[in-house]
Design a protein around this motif. Structure first.
Motif, PDB file in Angstrom:
ATOM      1  N   TYR A  93       0.826  -1.208   0.000  1.00  0.00           N
ATOM      2  CA  TYR A  93       0.000   0.000   0.000  1.00  0.00           C
ATOM      3  C   TYR A  93       0.859   1.257   0.000  1.00  0.00           C
ATOM      4  O   TYR A  93       0.708   2.134  -0.846  1.00  0.00           O
ATOM      5  CB  TYR A  93      -0.940  -0.014   1.206  1.00  0.00           C
ATOM      6  CG  TYR A  93      -1.716   1.260   1.364  1.00  0.00           C
ATOM      7  CD1 TYR A  93      -2.754   1.566   0.482  1.00  0.00           C
ATOM      8  CD2 TYR A  93      -1.414   2.165   2.369  1.00  0.00           C
ATOM      9  CE1 TYR A  93      -3.466   2.743   0.608  1.00  0.00           C
ATOM     10  CE2 TYR A  93      -2.121   3.348   2.504  1.00  0.00           C
ATOM     11  CZ  TYR A  93      -3.144   3.635   1.621  1.00  0.00           C
ATOM     12  OH  TYR A  93      -3.850   4.808   1.746  1.00  0.00           O
ATOM     13  N   ARG A  94       1.789   1.343   0.942  1.00  0.00           N
ATOM     14  CA  ARG A  94       2.620   2.541   1.072  1.00  0.00           C
ATOM     15  C   ARG A  94       3.603   2.692  -0.085  1.00  0.00           C
ATOM     16  O   ARG A  94       4.003   3.794  -0.416  1.00  0.00           O
ATOM     17  CB  ARG A  94       3.382   2.524   2.399  1.00  0.00           C
ATOM     18  CG  ARG A  94       2.504   2.567   3.616  1.00  0.00           C
ATOM     19  CD  ARG A  94       1.825   3.914   3.738  1.00  0.00           C
ATOM     20  NE  ARG A  94       0.974   3.935   4.909  1.00  0.00           N
ATOM     21  CZ  ARG A  94       0.820   4.969   5.691  1.00  0.00           C
ATOM     22  NH1 ARG A  94       1.447   6.091   5.428  1.00  0.00           N
ATOM     23  NH2 ARG A  94       0.019   4.910   6.718  1.00  0.00           N
ATOM     24  N   GLY A  95       3.977   1.563  -0.681  1.00  0.00           N
ATOM     25  CA  GLY A  95       4.917   1.608  -1.795  1.00  0.00           C
ATOM     26  C   GLY A  95       4.251   1.635  -3.149  1.00  0.00           C
ATOM     27  O   GLY A  95       4.918   1.592  -4.177  1.00  0.00           O
ATOM     28  N   ASN A  96       2.904   1.691  -3.140  1.00  0.00           N
ATOM     29  CA  ASN A  96       2.147   1.743  -4.393  1.00  0.00           C
ATOM     30  C   ASN A  96       2.516   0.587  -5.323  1.00  0.00           C
ATOM     31  O   ASN A  96       2.644   0.755  -6.539  1.00  0.00           O
ATOM     32  CB  ASN A  96       2.359   3.094  -5.075  1.00  0.00           C
ATOM     33  CG  ASN A  96       1.298   3.384  -6.111  1.00  0.00           C
ATOM     34  OD1 ASN A  96       0.140   3.004  -5.948  1.00  0.00           O
ATOM     35  ND2 ASN A  96       1.691   4.036  -7.190  1.00  0.00           N
ATOM     36  N   ALA A  97       2.697  -0.609  -4.744  1.00  0.00           N
ATOM     37  CA  ALA A  97       3.081  -1.784  -5.525  1.00  0.00           C
ATOM     38  C   ALA A  97       1.848  -2.491  -6.086  1.00  0.00           C
ATOM     39  O   ALA A  97       0.822  -2.593  -5.418  1.00  0.00           O
ATOM     40  CB  ALA A  97       3.869  -2.756  -4.644  1.00  0.00           C
ATOM     41  N   ALA A  98       1.987  -2.993  -7.284  1.00  0.00           N
ATOM     42  CA  ALA A  98       0.894  -3.716  -7.930  1.00  0.00           C
ATOM     43  C   ALA A  98       0.895  -5.198  -7.588  1.00  0.00           C
ATOM     44  O   ALA A  98      -0.123  -5.866  -7.757  1.00  0.00           O
ATOM     45  CB  ALA A  98       0.978  -3.541  -9.450  1.00  0.00           C
ATOM     46  N   HIS A  99       2.021  -5.721  -7.108  1.00  0.00           N
ATOM     47  CA  HIS A  99       2.161  -7.167  -6.889  1.00  0.00           C
ATOM     48  C   HIS A  99       2.617  -7.453  -5.463  1.00  0.00           C
ATOM     49  O   HIS A  99       3.546  -6.816  -4.969  1.00  0.00           O
ATOM     50  CB  HIS A  99       3.199  -7.755  -7.853  1.00  0.00           C
ATOM     51  CG  HIS A  99       3.013  -7.323  -9.260  1.00  0.00           C
ATOM     52  ND1 HIS A  99       2.075  -7.888 -10.098  1.00  0.00           N
ATOM     53  CD2 HIS A  99       3.625  -6.350  -9.977  1.00  0.00           C
ATOM     54  CE1 HIS A  99       2.134  -7.298 -11.274  1.00  0.00           C
ATOM     55  NE2 HIS A  99       3.068  -6.353 -11.223  1.00  0.00           N
TER      56      HIS A  99
END
Length: 157
Positions: A93-99
């Motif tokens: 969430y905080r790293g804006n990761a898709a996976h």
């Protein structure tokens, strides 16, 4: 934070990070995809690295756990989150990761998906499922907007 997650950002749960080191197989294959490409980023909080270090120390030894953490600290994109949050989910969430790669079947369940989707748009997969669907060429073209040049790093370095 942008509305859409970054498809070039990956989070691996502590179980996957430990399995990459200690077992190999699907966990290593999945993370090798990330390590082979400079345009892909491994995202992890300090809390996620601490959980990984504790797991590796319990399964192997403290010196190996510390060396593994040191390597992960050099490779990762660091994010912060409240300490009470789930380290992998919060890193995504905080790293804006898709996976998000995890062996925890609860994270990949339909119930979890229904709970997570209103808050965070992340694809939770086991490492073997990620390896099956990962397509560096099409992802690179979508992220970078040009033809895929192939891997640009040695995953063992």
């Amino acid at each position: 934070m942008p509305d859409r997650p970054n498809p070039a950002r990956v989070v691996a749960d502590a179980d996957v990070l430990a399995a990459d080191l200690l077992v190999g197989e699907a966990a290593r294959d999945a993370l090798d995809h990330v390590r082979r490409h400079s345009w892909l980023e491994l995202v992890a909080s300090d809390e996620l690295l601490t959980a990984t270090e504790s797991l590796v120390a319990a399964l192997a030894d403290a010196d190996l756990a510390r060396a593994h953490r040191d390597r992960l600290e050099r490779e990762r994109v660091r994010v912060e989150h409240p300490p009470e949050d789930h380290p992998a989910l919060a890193s995504a969430y905080r790293g804006n990761a898709a996976h998000l790669l995890s062996f925890d079947e609860r994270l990949g369940s339909a119930k979890a998906g229904m709970t997570l989707q209103p808050r965070v748009s992340v694809s939770v997969r086991s490492p073997d499922a990620f390896v099956t669907v990962f397509d560096a060429e099409s992802l690179y073209e979508a992220v970078e907007g040009r033809a895929y040049p192939g891997p640009d790093r040695d995953p063992r370095e």
